[in-house]
Motif scaffolding. Structure first.
Motif, PDB file in Angstrom:
ATOM      1  N   GLY A 130     -32.542  -4.152  23.643  1.00 28.44           N
ATOM      2  CA  GLY A 130     -33.596  -5.097  24.014  1.00 28.44           C
ATOM      3  C   GLY A 130     -33.328  -6.484  23.473  1.00 28.44           C
ATOM      4  N   ARG A 131     -32.837  -6.560  22.254  1.00 27.83           N
ATOM      5  CA  ARG A 131     -32.521  -7.869  21.673  1.00 27.83           C
ATOM      6  C   ARG A 131     -31.330  -8.513  22.370  1.00 27.83           C
ATOM      7  NH1 ARG A 131     -33.334  -7.049  15.162  1.00 27.83           N
ATOM      8  NH2 ARG A 131     -35.581  -6.715  15.269  1.00 27.83           N
ATOM      9  N   LEU A 132     -30.331  -7.680  22.713  1.00 27.20           N
ATOM     10  CA  LEU A 132     -29.162  -8.228  23.403  1.00 27.20           C
ATOM     11  C   LEU A 132     -29.526  -8.706  24.808  1.00 27.20           C
ATOM     12  CD1 LEU A 132     -26.295  -5.776  22.383  1.00 27.20           C
ATOM     13  CD2 LEU A 132     -26.613  -8.143  21.666  1.00 27.20           C
ATOM     14  N   ASP A 133     -30.398  -7.987  25.493  1.00 32.89           N
ATOM     15  CA  ASP A 133     -30.822  -8.411  26.820  1.00 32.89           C
ATOM     16  C   ASP A 133     -31.619  -9.700  26.756  1.00 32.89           C
ATOM     17  OD1 ASP A 133     -29.598  -6.315  28.097  1.00 32.89           O
ATOM     18  OD2 ASP A 133     -31.422  -5.072  28.193  1.00 32.89           O
ATOM     19  N   GLY A 134     -32.330  -9.914  25.652  1.00 35.32           N
ATOM     20  CA  GLY A 134     -33.144 -11.109  25.504  1.00 35.32           C
ATOM     21  C   GLY A 134     -32.323 -12.351  25.210  1.00 35.32           C
ATOM     22  N   LYS A 135     -31.105 -12.194  24.747  1.00 35.36           N
ATOM     23  CA  LYS A 135     -30.262 -13.351  24.420  1.00 35.36           C
ATOM     24  C   LYS A 135     -29.412 -13.728  25.624  1.00 35.36           C
ATOM     25  CE  LYS A 135     -29.881 -12.523  19.521  1.00 35.36           C
ATOM     26  NZ  LYS A 135     -29.038 -12.662  18.363  1.00 35.36           N
ATOM     27  N   SER A 136     -29.061 -14.963  25.666  1.00 35.67           N
ATOM     28  CA  SER A 136     -28.159 -15.395  26.734  1.00 35.67           C
ATOM     29  C   SER A 136     -26.740 -14.958  26.394  1.00 35.67           C
ATOM     30  CB  SER A 136     -28.214 -16.914  26.884  1.00 35.67           C
ATOM     31  OG  SER A 136     -27.653 -17.526  25.733  1.00 35.67           O
ATOM     32  N   GLU A 137     -25.899 -14.917  27.372  1.00 36.46           N
ATOM     33  CA  GLU A 137     -24.506 -14.504  27.158  1.00 36.46           C
ATOM     34  C   GLU A 137     -23.785 -15.454  26.213  1.00 36.46           C
ATOM     35  OE1 GLU A 137     -22.756 -11.816  28.108  1.00 36.46           O
ATOM     36  OE2 GLU A 137     -24.652 -11.005  28.804  1.00 36.46           O
ATOM     37  N   GLN A 193     -31.901  16.968  12.385  1.00 38.36           N
ATOM     38  CA  GLN A 193     -30.936  16.238  13.213  1.00 38.36           C
ATOM     39  C   GLN A 193     -31.592  15.704  14.483  1.00 38.36           C
ATOM     40  OE1 GLN A 193     -27.736  19.050  13.715  1.00 38.36           O
ATOM     41  NE2 GLN A 193     -26.682  18.330  11.889  1.00 38.36           N
ATOM     42  N   ASP A 194     -32.504  16.464  15.061  1.00 35.85           N
ATOM     43  CA  ASP A 194     -33.212  16.000  16.250  1.00 35.85           C
ATOM     44  C   ASP A 194     -34.042  14.759  15.934  1.00 35.85           C
ATOM     45  OD1 ASP A 194     -34.143  16.309  19.030  1.00 35.85           O
ATOM     46  OD2 ASP A 194     -36.084  16.758  18.074  1.00 35.85           O
ATOM     47  N   LYS A 195     -34.720  14.762  14.787  1.00 34.55           N
ATOM     48  CA  LYS A 195     -35.503  13.595  14.384  1.00 34.55           C
ATOM     49  C   LYS A 195     -34.596  12.390  14.151  1.00 34.55           C
ATOM     50  CE  LYS A 195     -38.686  11.918  10.850  1.00 34.55           C
ATOM     51  NZ  LYS A 195     -38.071  10.605  10.865  1.00 34.55           N
ATOM     52  N   GLN A 196     -33.445  12.619  13.511  1.00 39.09           N
ATOM     53  CA  GLN A 196     -32.514  11.523  13.263  1.00 39.09           C
ATOM     54  C   GLN A 196     -31.980  10.955  14.576  1.00 39.09           C
ATOM     55  OE1 GLN A 196     -29.743  13.560  10.696  1.00 39.09           O
ATOM     56  NE2 GLN A 196     -30.714  12.785   8.828  1.00 39.09           N
ATOM     57  N   MET A 197     -31.681  11.826  15.528  1.00 36.95           N
ATOM     58  CA  MET A 197     -31.172  11.357  16.820  1.00 36.95           C
ATOM     59  C   MET A 197     -32.237  10.555  17.557  1.00 36.95           C
ATOM     60  SD  MET A 197     -28.804  14.539  18.124  1.00 36.95           S
ATOM     61  CE  MET A 197     -28.988  14.066  19.807  1.00 36.95           C
ATOM     62  N   GLN A 198     -33.486  10.986  17.499  1.00 38.34           N
ATOM     63  CA  GLN A 198     -34.555  10.236  18.141  1.00 38.34           C
ATOM     64  C   GLN A 198     -34.714   8.864  17.494  1.00 38.34           C
ATOM     65  OE1 GLN A 198     -38.048  12.714  18.024  1.00 38.34           O
ATOM     66  NE2 GLN A 198     -37.247  14.149  19.542  1.00 38.34           N
ATOM     67  N   ASP A 199     -34.614   8.820  16.155  1.00 38.73           N
ATOM     68  CA  ASP A 199     -34.691   7.532  15.445  1.00 38.73           C
ATOM     69  C   ASP A 199     -33.546   6.612  15.870  1.00 38.73           C
ATOM     70  OD1 ASP A 199     -36.943   8.396  14.113  1.00 38.73           O
ATOM     71  OD2 ASP A 199     -35.882   8.889  12.255  1.00 38.73           O
ATOM     72  N   MET A 200     -32.339   7.162  15.973  1.00 37.74           N
ATOM     73  CA  MET A 200     -31.185   6.355  16.378  1.00 37.74           C
ATOM     74  C   MET A 200     -31.325   5.861  17.817  1.00 37.74           C
ATOM     75  SD  MET A 200     -27.817   7.980  14.608  1.00 37.74           S
ATOM     76  CE  MET A 200     -28.222   9.683  14.321  1.00 37.74           C
ATOM     77  N   GLN A 201     -31.874   6.690  18.686  1.00 36.64           N
ATOM     78  CA  GLN A 201     -32.085   6.258  20.069  1.00 36.64           C
ATOM     79  C   GLN A 201     -33.080   5.110  20.126  1.00 36.64           C
ATOM     80  OE1 GLN A 201     -33.198   9.944  21.960  1.00 36.64           O
ATOM     81  NE2 GLN A 201     -31.096  10.390  22.604  1.00 36.64           N
ATOM     82  N   ARG A 202     -34.147   5.194  19.323  1.00 38.25           N
ATOM     83  CA  ARG A 202     -35.115   4.089  19.276  1.00 38.25           C
ATOM     84  C   ARG A 202     -34.458   2.810  18.749  1.00 38.25           C
ATOM     85  NH1 ARG A 202     -38.491   6.997  15.975  1.00 38.25           N
ATOM     86  NH2 ARG A 202     -38.866   8.884  17.121  1.00 38.25           N
ATOM     87  N   GLN A 203     -33.610   2.961  17.723  1.00 39.36           N
ATOM     88  CA  GLN A 203     -32.925   1.797  17.180  1.00 39.36           C
ATOM     89  C   GLN A 203     -31.990   1.178  18.217  1.00 39.36           C
ATOM     90  OE1 GLN A 203     -31.058   3.366  13.681  1.00 39.36           O
ATOM     91  NE2 GLN A 203     -32.925   3.303  12.460  1.00 39.36           N
ATOM     92  N   LEU A 204     -31.274   2.028  18.962  1.00 42.34           N
ATOM     93  CA  LEU A 204     -30.400   1.513  20.013  1.00 42.34           C
ATOM     94  C   LEU A 204     -31.190   0.783  21.089  1.00 42.34           C
ATOM     95  CD1 LEU A 204     -27.660   4.211  20.689  1.00 42.34           C
ATOM     96  CD2 LEU A 204     -27.320   1.822  20.110  1.00 42.34           C
ATOM     97  N   GLN A 205     -32.341   1.315  21.443  1.00 42.10           N
ATOM     98  CA  GLN A 205     -33.176   0.650  22.437  1.00 42.10           C
ATOM     99  C   GLN A 205     -33.602  -0.729  21.943  1.00 42.10           C
ATOM    100  OE1 GLN A 205     -36.300   3.485  23.095  1.00 42.10           O
ATOM    101  NE2 GLN A 205     -35.151   4.614  24.662  1.00 42.10           N
ATOM    102  N   LEU A 206     -33.914  -0.827  20.648  1.00 42.15           N
ATOM    103  CA  LEU A 206     -34.270  -2.133  20.085  1.00 42.15           C
ATOM    104  C   LEU A 206     -33.088  -3.095  20.132  1.00 42.15           C
ATOM    105  CD1 LEU A 206     -36.384  -1.115  16.964  1.00 42.15           C
ATOM    106  CD2 LEU A 206     -37.206  -2.272  19.021  1.00 42.15           C
ATOM    107  N   VAL A 207     -31.912  -2.594  19.797  1.00 42.49           N
ATOM    108  CA  VAL A 207     -30.710  -3.440  19.825  1.00 42.49           C
ATOM    109  C   VAL A 207     -30.435  -3.898  21.254  1.00 42.49           C
ATOM    110  CG1 VAL A 207     -28.203  -3.433  19.514  1.00 42.49           C
ATOM    111  CG2 VAL A 207     -29.685  -2.490  17.741  1.00 42.49           C
TER     112      VAL A 207
END
Length: 72
Positions: free
Chosen positions: A49-56, A33-47
């Motif tokens: 990051g992509r949202l911050d890169g786009k204009s509103e 579960q700890d590994k899965q949570m770390q993977d999900m946190q990395r995925q959220l950071q990517l999401v």
């Protein structure tokens, strides 16, 4: 040792063995579960990051009624 004391020691050893097995299995589950949570946190950071890169203007606002599945 009397028979009752021998049986009690045997019962305690069996109980400890079961508890050790349970702790080992729970430890494996927690590690997974700890590994899965770390993977999900990395995925959220990517999401994020992509949202911050786009204009509103490029991101559609969230609308509960518009995103309702057709079977409702």
């Amino acid at each position: 040792m009397p028979q009752d004391l021998t049986q009690q020691v045997t019962d305690l050893q069996i109980t400890v063995a079961h508890l050790e097995d349970t702790v080992d299995r729970l430890d494996k589950v927690i590690a997974l579960q700890d590994k899965q949570m770390q993977d999900m946190q990395r995925q959220l950071q990517l999401v994020y990051g992509r949202l911050d890169g786009k204009s509103e203007e490029g991101v559609a606002p969230f609308d509960v009624m518009a995103d309702k599945p057709p079977h409702y």
